[in-house]
Design an enzyme around this catalytic site. Structure first.
Site, PDB file in Angstrom:
ATOM      1  N   ARG A 220       2.891  -1.687   7.832  1.00  0.00           N
ATOM      2  CA  ARG A 220       3.923  -0.418   7.128  1.00  0.00           C
ATOM      3  C   ARG A 220       3.292   0.698   7.126  1.00  0.00           C
ATOM      4  NH1 ARG A 220       5.462  -0.822   1.232  1.00  0.00           N
ATOM      5  NH2 ARG A 220       3.542   0.630  -0.387  1.00  0.00           N
ATOM      6  N   GLY A 221       4.080   2.250   7.118  1.00  0.00           N
ATOM      7  CA  GLY A 221       3.507   3.376   7.001  1.00  0.00           C
ATOM      8  C   GLY A 221       1.994   3.362   7.662  1.00  0.00           C
ATOM      9  N   ILE A 222       0.710   4.322   7.304  1.00  0.00           N
ATOM     10  CA  ILE A 222       0.006   4.410   8.192  1.00  0.00           C
ATOM     11  C   ILE A 222      -0.451   3.724   9.653  1.00  0.00           C
ATOM     12  CG2 ILE A 222      -2.224   5.364   8.627  1.00  0.00           C
ATOM     13  CD1 ILE A 222      -1.693   6.915   5.631  1.00  0.00           C
ATOM     14  N   ASP A 241      -2.101  -8.278   5.973  1.00  0.00           N
ATOM     15  CA  ASP A 241      -1.828  -7.753   5.397  1.00  0.00           C
ATOM     16  C   ASP A 241      -1.247  -8.569   3.737  1.00  0.00           C
ATOM     17  OD1 ASP A 241      -0.184  -6.437   3.203  1.00  0.00           O
ATOM     18  OD2 ASP A 241       0.427  -4.681   4.947  1.00  0.00           O
ATOM     19  N   ASP A 264      -4.890 -11.644   1.404  1.00  0.00           N
ATOM     20  CA  ASP A 264      -5.155 -10.741   0.296  1.00  0.00           C
ATOM     21  C   ASP A 264      -7.195 -10.040   0.895  1.00  0.00           C
ATOM     22  OD1 ASP A 264      -6.273  -9.365  -1.783  1.00  0.00           O
ATOM     23  OD2 ASP A 264      -5.278 -10.015  -3.427  1.00  0.00           O
ATOM     24  N   ASN A 291      -7.905   0.347   6.479  1.00  0.00           N
ATOM     25  CA  ASN A 291      -6.139   0.979   6.038  1.00  0.00           C
ATOM     26  C   ASN A 291      -5.637   0.287   4.841  1.00  0.00           C
ATOM     27  OD1 ASN A 291      -4.229   2.371   6.656  1.00  0.00           O
ATOM     28  ND2 ASN A 291      -3.550   0.446   6.738  1.00  0.00           N
ATOM     29  N   ALA A 292      -5.675  -1.224   4.613  1.00  0.00           N
ATOM     30  CA  ALA A 292      -5.363  -1.510   3.313  1.00  0.00           C
ATOM     31  C   ALA A 292      -5.795  -0.461   2.683  1.00  0.00           C
ATOM     32  CB  ALA A 292      -5.524  -2.981   3.188  1.00  0.00           C
ATOM     33  N   TYR A 356      -9.103   5.894  -7.657  1.00  0.00           N
ATOM     34  CA  TYR A 356      -9.683   6.140  -6.181  1.00  0.00           C
ATOM     35  C   TYR A 356      -9.952   6.740  -5.734  1.00  0.00           C
ATOM     36  CZ  TYR A 356      -5.823   7.413  -2.030  1.00  0.00           C
ATOM     37  OH  TYR A 356      -5.517   7.381  -1.148  1.00  0.00           O
ATOM     38  N   LYS A 360     -12.526   6.390  -3.073  1.00  0.00           N
ATOM     39  CA  LYS A 360     -11.931   6.464  -1.054  1.00  0.00           C
ATOM     40  C   LYS A 360     -13.441   7.838  -1.342  1.00  0.00           C
ATOM     41  CE  LYS A 360      -8.227   5.540   0.053  1.00  0.00           C
ATOM     42  NZ  LYS A 360      -8.596   4.541   1.226  1.00  0.00           N
TER      43      LYS A 360
END
Ligand code: NAD
Length: 449
Positions: A220-222, A241, A264, A291-292, A356, A360
């Site tokens: 999903r998403g990005i 995923d 996972d 990406n996750a 977070y 990042k």
């Protein structure tokens, strides 16, 4: 998840309020449509330096019409200026001389690219002049308006032949939400730049034909958009995923004719399972997109261990461990591309996001740590999204979301496809000297600039 404010500014009342109150007026951004030409219009090329002579030829190979002189009639869709020949501060006036007379002749969503030499590879007055380009492009990005973008591309001496895919991305609607960025080509090669280090593609419209792309968090998403865009560009996508997302993941991968793996990524055996799968099922992997990602926000004073650990494990430790395993097993093919997904939070910091933002910023460190070590034309880069409209940001409270969306030169949030297009540019085999970069997909956000 549409931008209601943007819709309001297009209504008769909205137009009056925007004009009289000086409110932000987000332009409608043009986005790339599959099969359309890269640039719908003409690009003016100018400047003097190492690249000036070959620019028109390069644009020609991309199917982009260019001219060395401003046409008497008609507007321009893009401007490319070779500033590699500017060797002193006095030379910088060439920027004004080229840009000022043509800025009023630009169509909507215009693209501007300035080419320079990485200052760290120069000395004295030339280094100063080349460094100055960054302030110029970042300011023009904030001035240009009309959904326009402005970038600086530093091309290392000897990397002139490796610029095409980057020009194609930055001059086209694929870079709709990327502005005020500095890209380096050939600045991290781990050795001298050789012509052989640039990958080739048989079909420029499908540069990833025959390639295998692993995308984590693909359901999903990005991540979903990254899978779709890499598939559009010819790749076979292997989506990864968590088991809870298995049905969405399988449905998407079946639609794209891809493959899937539910696990996972923080599992102890996840790196080995992924490496085993790509080697036995696909004979290796060409594109790896980490990406996750998750958020577990709390101010540090209230941060429990579980929130801290899970965010660092998913966003930072897993990409590093999976990358190491793939490289150690020789599972990443020559001219492969490893791509991290950082965040503006990792650059500017954010209240409630110490975990977070650490993860990042760590993704940026991950790029730095690997960039000079890779060989066989393998690259590592990251995208740093700003405010992208997804389920993750839909959960942000209304007022914060509104402010977050407007605090950029385009006064709007980006779309997942904007991040995906940047990933596809890194993944293009012709981008094999685009290494060690962190490009923000943030509409030139004011934060952390
Ligand atoms: P999302 O929550 O919509 O999607 C994340 C996906 O990752 C989900 O499918 C989820 O199941 C998967 N995932 C989470 N933990 C996993 C694990 N342990 N193993 C395997 N898969 C796992 O998020 P999104 O908005 O699409 O974000 C994608 C990436 O972009 C993330 O890394 C996020 O931090 C980053 N990002 C997003 C924004 C934004 O504005 N949306 C801004 C900056 C950065």
């Amino acid at each position: 998840m549409s931008d209601k404010y943007q819709g309001f500014t297009k209504t008769p009342v909205g137009k009056i309020l925007v004009k009289n109150l000086g409110l932000p007026a987000p332009a409608k951004l043009e986005r790339y449509r599959d099969g359309a030409p890269l640039v719908d219009g003409t690009v003016l090329v100018g400047g003097r330096g190492r690249l000036a002579e070959s620019l028109s030829g390069m644009l020609d190979t991309l199917g982009i019409a260019s001219t060395p002189v401003k046409p008497e009639e008609g507007k321009l869709k893009g401007l490319v200026f070779d500033a590699t020949g500017l060797t002193s501060s006095a030379d910088l006036v060439a920027l004004r001389d080229f840009f000022t007379p043509v800025l009023r002749s630009l169509e909507s969503c215009p693209r501007v690219v300035v080419l320079g030499t990485p200052p760290e590879q120069l000395k004295g007055s030339e280094r100063i002049a080349q460094r100055a380009l960054e302030g110029f492009t970042r300011s023009l990005g904030k001035e240009i308006g009309k959904g326009g973008t402005v970038q600086l591309v530093y091309v290392a001496d000897g990397a002139e032949h490796a610029v095409t895919s980057t020009l194609g991305f930055l001059l086209s609607p694929k870079s709709a939400y990327v502005s005020g960025q500095v890209v380096r080509i050939g600045a991290h090669t781990g050795g001298p730049v050789a012509k052989a280090e640039v990958g080739e593609v048989a079909d420029p419209a499908k540069p990833l034909t025959g390639k295998v792309a692993l995308v984590t968090g693909a359901s999903r998403g990005i991540g979903e958009q990254i899978a779709r865009v890499l598939h559009r560009d010819g790749a076979t996508v292997l989506g990864v995923d968590v088991p809870q997302a298995a049905s969405e993941l399988q449905a998407l991968m079946k639609e794209l004719g891809g493959d899937w793996l539910t696990l996972d990524i923080t599992g102890k055996d996840a790196p080995q399972r992924i490496a085993h799968h790509v080697k036995t099922q696909h004979g290796g992997v060409d594109v790896v997109v980490h990406n996750a990602g998750i958020t577990r926000d709390k101010k540090l004073a209230n941060m429990d261990e579980a929130r801290w650990d899970s965010v660092i494990a998913v966003n930072l430790s897993a990409p590093e461990l999976i990358t190491r395993e793939l490289l150690e097993q020789g599972a990443v093919n020559p001219f492969g591309s490893i791509i991290g997904v950082a965040s503006i939070a990792g650059i500017a910091g954010n209240v409630g996001q110490t975990n977070y933002a650490a993860s990042k910023a760590g993704v940026i460190g991950f790029v730095d740590a690997f960039a000079d070590e890779l060989d066989a034309g393998i690259t590592i880069n990251a995208v740093a999204p700003g405010f992208i409209i997804t389920q993750m940001t839909a959960a942000v409270p209304f007022a914060t979301r509104e402010v977050g969306q407007r605090l950029n030169a385009m006064s709007q949030g980006g779309l997942p496809v904007d991040v995906a297009e940047a990933v596809a540019w890194y993944a293009d085999p012709r981008s094999s000297l685009v290494n060690g970069n962190v490009v923000r997909v943030c509409g030139q956000m004011m934060l952390g600039a």
